[in-house]
Scaffold this active site. Structure first.
Site, short mmCIF file in Angstrom:
data_model
loop_
_atom_site.label_atom_id
_atom_site.label_comp_id
_atom_site.label_asym_id
_atom_site.label_seq_id
_atom_site.Cartn_x
_atom_site.Cartn_y
_atom_site.Cartn_z
N ARG A 1 0.88 -1.19 0.00
CA ARG A 1 0.00 0.00 0.00
C ARG A 1 0.90 1.22 0.00
NH1 ARG A 1 -5.23 1.07 3.68
NH2 ARG A 1 -6.01 -0.19 1.95
N HIS B 1 -7.39 1.04 -6.30
CA HIS B 1 -7.55 0.08 -5.20
C HIS B 1 -8.21 -1.18 -5.78
CE1 HIS B 1 -7.72 -1.46 -1.28
NE2 HIS B 1 -8.55 -0.64 -0.68
N GLN C 1 -9.91 -3.94 -3.64
CA GLN C 1 -11.21 -3.50 -3.16
C GLN C 1 -12.27 -3.70 -4.23
OE1 GLN C 1 -11.90 -1.82 0.04
NE2 GLN C 1 -13.92 -2.44 -0.64
N ASP D 1 -17.47 6.77 -0.79
CA ASP D 1 -16.17 6.65 -0.10
C ASP D 1 -15.90 7.98 0.59
OD1 ASP D 1 -13.62 5.84 0.73
OD2 ASP D 1 -12.69 6.08 -1.25
N CYS E 1 -16.33 1.31 0.95
CA CYS E 1 -15.14 0.48 1.15
C CYS E 1 -14.69 0.48 2.61
CB CYS E 1 -14.02 0.95 0.24
SG CYS E 1 -13.57 2.67 0.48
N ARG F 1 -13.64 -9.10 1.58
CA ARG F 1 -12.24 -8.86 1.19
C ARG F 1 -11.44 -10.14 1.37
NH1 ARG F 1 -10.26 -3.55 1.54
NH2 ARG F 1 -8.38 -4.48 0.70
N1 CP Z 1 -11.14 -0.52 2.50
C1 CP Z 1 -9.86 -0.62 2.91
O1 CP Z 1 -8.93 -0.79 2.14
O2 CP Z 1 -9.70 -0.50 4.26
P1 CP Z 1 -8.33 -0.31 5.02
O3 CP Z 1 -7.81 1.05 4.65
O4 CP Z 1 -8.66 -0.40 6.47
O5 CP Z 1 -7.38 -1.39 4.59
N1 NVA Z 2 -10.11 6.55 -0.90
C1 NVA Z 2 -9.68 6.06 0.39
C2 NVA Z 2 -9.87 4.59 0.48
C3 NVA Z 2 -9.49 3.98 1.80
C4 NVA Z 2 -9.62 2.48 1.80
C5 NVA Z 2 -8.23 6.45 0.62
O1 NVA Z 2 -7.43 6.32 -0.31
O2 NVA Z 2 -7.90 6.87 1.72
#
Ligand code: CP
Ligand code: NVA
Length: 304
Positions: free
Chosen positions: A102, A129, A132, A223, A263, A291
């Site tokens: 990430r 993502h 997701q 989101d 999400c 997930r």
């Molecule tokens: N939706 C998602 O990716 O959650 P986290 O940021 O907690 O991993």
């Molecule tokens: N759009 C959000 C998603 C988190 C899972 C972010 O990038 O923070």
């Protein structure tokens, strides 16, 4: 499939195969547990940003499949600071069978794949993502029994989650309407690619009006208004986004059996109200739980 970097890189058949495999792995897990398909395999979970779902679901997915996963925190590796991304990729490739990362810059995911010699999974970048989106298509398929021909309304920021969903929706033949404020929409290039990815006549509508977007929707998705890394813009976004709140009045404009997705993490009272998040149309928690199951398909496909 060598890596899982973006939905854009998958063929519709690969996407459908992952969904099918995920369904079979979920059924198997429910019937007493998964076979140890990843016995002896290891996965590094490399994070530049916080996480609950992504970290735990990938880690538990490996455990269920008989493999091993471990977490590397942002402060520990300081990828791109203490050490170049390319060197992190080269070093980790000698220790583990796969890397789930990430990151902020999507370029770093691409570099991990380029300089490493093991499969790389995108666990969220500023651009996309895909894990997701795959899991979300899995949940929609599970709840609705099909994907093709459904209408998904995305209301809110044109961000990483919206982009992966759009590409995924087009590839499985789902219509999508995206309502975002001016200046916060997905790019022209995203909409052009969506057109190229369209199958079974799927169309995308680029809108500003959330009320228009949710007409006849089977799914409403939202989101956070401020994604990780955009914290300096929070005040400005809080000023602009309130008309895009997913509240009961908005949900009432969609189909009666419309499901509401997010999400997570949610900023309750901002992009979604408690009434909707905890209401009868919400699938927020089954969505989060899936997930685990959908991503097992990625793990088996890449590491198995
Ligand atoms: N939706 C998602 O990716 O959650 P986290 O940021 O907690 O991993
Ligand atoms: N759009 C959000 C998603 C988190 C899972 C972010 O990038 O923070």
């Amino acid at each position: 499939m060598k890596h899982f970097l973006s939905i854009a890189a998958l063929t519709p058949n690969e996407l459908l195969h992952l969904l099918d495999l995920g369904m079979r792995l979920k059924a198997e897990w429910r019937n007493g547990g998964n076979k140890p398909l990843l016995k002896g395999k290891s996965l590094a979970l490399l994070f530049q940003k916080p996480s609950l779902r992504t970290r735990v679901s990938f880690e538990m997915g490996m455990v269920h499949l008989g493999g091993y996963a471990f977490y590397l925190s942002p402060n520990e590796v300081k990828m791109g600071g203490r050490e170049s991304v390319a060197d992190v990729a080269r070093v980790l490739s000698g220790y583990v069978d796969g890397i789930m990362a990430r990151v902020f810059a999507h370029e770093h995911i691409l570099q991990l794949a380029e300089y490493g010699s093991v499969p790389v999974i995108n666990g969220l970048s500023d651009h996309s993502h895909p894990a997701q989106a795959l899991s979300d298509l899995f949940t929609i398929l599970e709840v609705k029994g099909k994907l093709e021909g459904l209408k998904l309304a995305y209301v809110g920021d044109g961000n990483n989650v919206a982009r992966s969903l759009l590409f995924g929706a087009m590839k499985v033949g789902m219509h999508m309407a995206i309502a975002s404020p001016p200046g916060y929409q997905l790019t022209d290039d995203d909409f052009r690619l969506a057109g190229e990815f369209s199958t079974h006549g799927a169309v995308v509508e680029r809108l500003e009006d959330p009320h228009q977007a949710v007409q006849e929707a089977d799914i409403i998705y939202t989101d956070v208004w401020t994604s990780m890394g955009q914290e300096a813009e929070t005040a400005e976004r809080l000023r602009i986004f309130p008309p895009y709140q997913v509240n009961q009045q908005l949900v009432n404009l969609a189909k009666p059996d419309c499901i509401v997705m997010h999400c997570l993490p949610a900023h309750r009272g901002e992009e979604i109200t408690d009434e909707v998040a905890d209401g009868p149309n919400s699938v927020l928690f089954p969505q989060a739980h899936n997930r685990l199951h959908a991503q097992k398909a990625i793990l088996v496909e890449l590491l198995g």
